[in-house]
Write an enzyme that holds these catalytic residues in place. Sequence first.
Site, PDB file in Angstrom:
ATOM      1  CE  LYS A 223      43.662 -30.014  47.896  1.00 46.18           C
ATOM      2  NZ  LYS A 223      44.774 -30.078  46.862  1.00 46.18           N
ATOM      3  CB  CYS A 279      41.275 -27.335  42.770  1.00 48.84           C
ATOM      4  SG  CYS A 279      41.294 -28.888  42.015  1.00 48.84           S
TER       5      CYS A 279
HETATM    6  C1  UDX Z   1      45.649 -26.490  42.065  1.00 49.48           C
HETATM    7  C2  UDX Z   1      46.878 -26.545  43.101  1.00 49.48           C
HETATM    8  O1  UDX Z   1      48.123 -26.121  42.646  1.00 49.48           O
HETATM    9  C3  UDX Z   1      46.861 -28.042  43.338  1.00 49.48           C
HETATM   10  O2  UDX Z   1      48.272 -27.930  44.479  1.00 49.48           O
HETATM   11  C4  UDX Z   1      45.677 -28.415  43.934  1.00 49.48           C
HETATM   12  O3  UDX Z   1      45.978 -30.168  44.274  1.00 49.48           O
HETATM   13  C5  UDX Z   1      44.649 -28.446  42.883  1.00 49.48           C
HETATM   14  O4  UDX Z   1      44.313 -27.038  42.621  1.00 49.48           O
HETATM   15  P1  UDX Z   1      45.372 -26.572  39.540  1.00 49.48           P
HETATM   16  O5  UDX Z   1      44.166 -26.195  39.583  1.00 49.48           O
HETATM   17  O6  UDX Z   1      45.423 -27.827  38.689  1.00 49.48           O
HETATM   18  O7  UDX Z   1      46.039 -26.821  40.909  1.00 49.48           O
HETATM   19  O8  UDX Z   1      46.372 -25.860  38.777  1.00 49.48           O
HETATM   20  P2  UDX Z   1      47.281 -24.612  39.185  1.00 49.48           P
HETATM   21  O9  UDX Z   1      48.600 -24.669  38.466  1.00 49.48           O
HETATM   22  O10 UDX Z   1      47.597 -24.460  40.432  1.00 49.48           O
HETATM   23  O11 UDX Z   1      46.684 -22.953  38.474  1.00 49.48           O
HETATM   24  C6  UDX Z   1      45.442 -22.720  39.086  1.00 49.48           C
HETATM   25  C7  UDX Z   1      44.999 -21.551  38.245  1.00 49.48           C
HETATM   26  O12 UDX Z   1      45.799 -20.510  38.690  1.00 49.48           O
HETATM   27  C8  UDX Z   1      45.086 -21.562  36.637  1.00 49.48           C
HETATM   28  O13 UDX Z   1      44.025 -20.707  36.328  1.00 49.48           O
HETATM   29  C9  UDX Z   1      46.354 -20.745  36.578  1.00 49.48           C
HETATM   30  O14 UDX Z   1      46.203 -19.903  35.090  1.00 49.48           O
HETATM   31  C10 UDX Z   1      46.168 -19.625  37.659  1.00 49.48           C
HETATM   32  N1  UDX Z   1      47.621 -19.081  38.035  1.00 49.48           N
HETATM   33  C11 UDX Z   1      48.656 -19.815  38.418  1.00 49.48           C
HETATM   34  C12 UDX Z   1      47.855 -17.699  37.912  1.00 49.48           C
HETATM   35  O15 UDX Z   1      46.905 -17.000  37.471  1.00 49.48           O
HETATM   36  N2  UDX Z   1      48.998 -17.313  38.183  1.00 49.48           N
HETATM   37  C13 UDX Z   1      49.918 -18.103  38.960  1.00 49.48           C
HETATM   38  O16 UDX Z   1      50.903 -17.543  39.184  1.00 49.48           O
HETATM   39  C14 UDX Z   1      49.842 -19.370  38.992  1.00 49.48           C
END
Ligand code: UDX
Length: 482
Positions: A223, A279
């Site tokens: 994780k 997260c």
């Molecule tokens: C994340 C993990 O993806 C998930 O597997 C875990 O269980 C919890 O944390 P989450 O935080 O809900 O999920 O959203 P996620 O879609 O992963 O995006 C996280 C952050 O990264 C967001 O601020 C998003 O804007 C940013 N992001 C995501 C980017 O800047 N670029 C990307 O290509 C993808």
Amino acid sequence: MRIAVIGSGYVGLVSAACFAELGHEVISVDNDRAKIAALQRGEVPIHERFLPELLTRHRGRLLHFSASVAEAVDKSEAIFITVGTPQSETGEADLSFVEAVAHEIASAIHGSKLIIDKSTVPVRTCESLRKTLLLTGAQPGSFSVASNPEFLREGTAVTDFLYPDRIVIGVDDDLSASVLHEIYQPLTTGSYYNSGSAIPFNEYVHRRAPIIVTNAKSAELIKHASNAFLAMKISFINAVANISESVGADIEQVCAGIGSDSRIGPKFLNAGIGYGGSCFPKDVQAFYVVANQCNYEFGLLTEVMRINADQRRRFVKKVRNALWTLRGKQLAVLGLAFKGDTDDVRESPAIAIIRDLLKEGVRVRVYDPAAIPNARAALSNSSVVYASDPYDAAAGCNALLILTEWKEFASLDLRRLRSLLKYPIVIDGRNLYQTDQMTSAGLIYHSVGRSVGIPEHLSSIADQTEVGLQLPVPVMRPAVGL
Ligand code: UDX
């Protein structure tokens, strides 16, 4: 299977609803009696697609709510711990809520129970759980402890749970393995997907959900390492975007070239203002602390965090360069949530950037489809104007900023925006548009990892803008009839 889920936040409530969807009898527990009462009344406290349908389908039937851990433990064979593990001042995960729940569980154990940690925790937490349960009076042999980390993303949590890339179970005995296999059987056999009433998701590549069986320590490490890798991928592409921007390359095309390598893949290569949420920031920091505790200096993670923090600073500088001076300027800001499809503003890059702009004397008109209520509390700044839609936000502003990747922000009426803006400037922190879409609508377009787009009729300022010289942007009379 009779299941208790202790903690009804994003992970706990979604897990409880989905376990019920799989046919299990579930008690969702929280120490917030008001939240339990609201759930019992049919209210849905979080913005998650399909969650309202699942709660309506199962509330009062397979899914019940309670404020009593003891009651839930007594009635269940499997007890999932899904309480928060927030970041402490030292950066490590605060496990006090996990320990508090363990104490309550221990005093309620009668007969064989499986306690499963689903919260994101440092490796060896299951060991500590076992010790705490014994110290608190649970009889040896009356329980097992396992790890079952979740990989839910906010905004797609229900389909992430029901259509997982993989289920990971960390078990150290046969009882734990058999109970967890039974719990997930509707997914690992595929029977749920053929049930006719399944939540729809037609992009799933598996007929049966893959399951990875390992020991508790490895599951806990999977994780932390997964989240750290994903955060690293984002910081890596943002670093490449910064180089791309300085040499006049196009990061979107660079990403297409990188992501077409099957070993890299196109996902999570979206350059922008960086990651946020409840997260990644805390899990990367916690993993770094875990490494330190193992006498390993995980320098790569410090760079991941540094690059991410720097992206916000670079964006504020981009805004300053585009407008010459900031004090007294009025800016429209689209996006408050840390990402699209959620109302969550925890560790939101958008909120951080707004705070920095407010410190420089900027006035902001903000809009977000779902996160305004949460943002009001986070910003608590009376000068912020909350707009009713993107066009209301844009009225009379010196520039429009895009800070969250909501789908609706990628299909705006650009000519209407131009007519409303005082200066025809868009500064996009999420690269939602092709540059020529903006310039053909008469807008100057700043984005991440690409050169500034200048409309033909403003080409005279192109050279200064390209090198970032700070020039006053000519005041544009709103075009009539465009
Ligand atoms: C994340 C993990 O993806 C998930 O597997 C875990 O269980 C919890 O944390 P989450 O935080 O809900 O999920 O959203 P996620 O879609 O992963 O995006 C996280 C952050 O990264 C967001 O601020 C998003 O804007 C940013 N992001 C995501 C980017 O800047 N670029 C990307 O290509 C993808």
